[in-house]
Write a protein that holds these residues in place. Structure first.
Motif, short mmCIF file in Angstrom:
data_model
loop_
_atom_site.label_atom_id
_atom_site.label_comp_id
_atom_site.label_asym_id
_atom_site.label_seq_id
_atom_site.Cartn_x
_atom_site.Cartn_y
_atom_site.Cartn_z
N VAL A 1 -39.96 94.53 58.98
CA VAL A 1 -40.31 95.33 60.15
C VAL A 1 -39.39 96.53 60.15
CG1 VAL A 1 -40.35 95.38 62.67
CG2 VAL A 1 -40.99 93.29 61.45
N GLY A 2 -39.94 97.71 60.30
CA GLY A 2 -39.11 98.90 60.36
C GLY A 2 -39.63 100.00 59.47
N SER A 3 -38.96 101.13 59.56
CA SER A 3 -39.39 102.31 58.80
C SER A 3 -38.41 102.60 57.67
CB SER A 3 -39.47 103.51 59.74
OG SER A 3 -38.20 103.74 60.35
N GLY A 4 -38.65 103.68 56.96
CA GLY A 4 -37.76 104.06 55.87
C GLY A 4 -37.75 103.01 54.77
N LEU A 5 -36.56 102.64 54.34
CA LEU A 5 -36.43 101.64 53.27
C LEU A 5 -37.09 100.31 53.65
CD1 LEU A 5 -32.77 102.20 52.05
CD2 LEU A 5 -34.87 102.68 50.79
N CYS A 6 -37.03 99.97 54.91
CA CYS A 6 -37.60 98.69 55.35
C CYS A 6 -39.11 98.64 55.17
CB CYS A 6 -37.24 98.43 56.81
SG CYS A 6 -35.48 98.27 57.08
N ALA A 7 -39.74 99.78 55.09
CA ALA A 7 -41.19 99.82 54.92
C ALA A 7 -41.62 99.75 53.47
CB ALA A 7 -41.75 101.10 55.56
N THR A 8 -40.66 99.68 52.56
CA THR A 8 -41.01 99.73 51.14
C THR A 8 -41.07 98.35 50.47
OG1 THR A 8 -38.70 99.96 50.43
CG2 THR A 8 -39.90 101.99 50.96
N TYR A 9 -40.75 97.31 51.20
CA TYR A 9 -40.76 95.98 50.59
C TYR A 9 -42.19 95.47 50.44
CZ TYR A 9 -35.73 95.69 51.17
OH TYR A 9 -34.38 95.90 51.08
N ALA A 10 -42.45 94.91 49.28
CA ALA A 10 -43.78 94.35 49.02
C ALA A 10 -43.84 92.89 49.47
CB ALA A 10 -44.09 94.43 47.52
N LEU A 11 -45.00 92.49 49.92
CA LEU A 11 -45.18 91.10 50.36
C LEU A 11 -44.98 90.14 49.20
CD1 LEU A 11 -48.30 91.45 52.66
CD2 LEU A 11 -45.90 91.41 53.31
N GLY A 12 -44.43 88.97 49.52
CA GLY A 12 -44.22 87.96 48.50
C GLY A 12 -45.40 87.03 48.36
N GLN A 13 -45.19 85.96 47.59
CA GLN A 13 -46.27 85.00 47.32
C GLN A 13 -46.43 84.00 48.45
OE1 GLN A 13 -48.11 84.99 44.51
NE2 GLN A 13 -47.01 86.45 43.25
N GLY A 14 -45.39 83.86 49.25
CA GLY A 14 -45.44 82.87 50.31
C GLY A 14 -44.93 81.52 49.82
N THR A 15 -44.75 80.61 50.76
CA THR A 15 -44.31 79.26 50.43
C THR A 15 -45.10 78.27 51.26
OG1 THR A 15 -42.35 77.83 50.19
CG2 THR A 15 -42.37 79.31 52.10
N GLN A 16 -45.61 77.24 50.63
CA GLN A 16 -46.53 76.31 51.29
C GLN A 16 -45.75 75.25 52.06
OE1 GLN A 16 -49.95 76.27 51.49
NE2 GLN A 16 -49.77 74.48 52.81
N VAL A 17 -46.14 75.05 53.30
CA VAL A 17 -45.59 73.98 54.14
C VAL A 17 -46.73 73.03 54.46
CG1 VAL A 17 -44.62 73.44 56.40
CG2 VAL A 17 -43.78 75.42 55.11
N THR A 18 -46.53 71.76 54.15
CA THR A 18 -47.53 70.75 54.43
C THR A 18 -46.88 69.63 55.23
OG1 THR A 18 -48.70 71.24 52.38
CG2 THR A 18 -49.24 69.18 53.46
N VAL A 19 -47.43 69.36 56.40
CA VAL A 19 -46.88 68.33 57.28
C VAL A 19 -47.90 67.19 57.38
CG1 VAL A 19 -45.89 67.84 59.53
CG2 VAL A 19 -45.69 70.14 58.55
N SER A 20 -47.49 66.02 56.96
CA SER A 20 -48.38 64.87 57.01
C SER A 20 -48.19 64.12 58.32
CB SER A 20 -48.10 63.94 55.83
OG SER A 20 -46.78 63.44 55.91
N SER A 21 -49.26 63.51 58.77
CA SER A 21 -49.19 62.78 60.05
C SER A 21 -48.77 61.34 59.86
CB SER A 21 -50.54 62.85 60.75
OG SER A 21 -51.54 62.33 59.90
#
Length: 118
Positions: A98-118
């Motif tokens: 979040v933010g402008s300048g350098l903060c706006a230049t970061y590319a999105l990552g692949q993410g990380t999977q969270v799985t919660v079992s009942s």
């Protein structure tokens, strides 16, 4: 562009905890805010929390009191501590600057999977 890297996801039982990490060179030293998002299979991406530059953090109502965002400037890493996990928290979690300048230049990552079992 510098890519964000998320990690820390996994499979956990209902009521369990996980700590997600979001890291990239300069992420916190550039004083960037960081938002966390999640997307469950077949669902739209939803906002989870935002930690602003000054440290103020807001959370989605459904995770308030269970999730906490923090940062370690020495490691250029932002964390999302998730306690009391529920099956409905199951999703791919990703971070975004979040933010402008350098903060706006970061590319999105692949993410990380969270799985919660009942």
């Amino acid at each position: 562009q510098v890519q964000l890297v998320e990690s820390g996801g996994g499979l956990v039982q209902s009521g369990g905890s996980l700590r997600l990490s979001c890291t990239a060179p300069g992420l916190t030293s550039n004083n960037c805010g960081v938002s966390w998002y999640r997307q469950a299979a077949g669902e739209v991406r939803e906002w989870v929390s935002t930690m602003f530059n000054g440290g103020f953090t807001t959370y989605k109502e459904a995770v308030k009191g269970r999730f906490t965002s923090s940062k370690d400037k020495s490691k250029d890493t932002v964390y999302l501590q998730m306690n009391g996990l529920k099956p409905e928290d199951t999703a791919m979690y990703s971070c975004q600057t979040v933010g402008s300048g350098l903060c706006a230049t970061y590319a999105l990552g692949q993410g990380t999977q969270v799985t919660v079992s009942s």
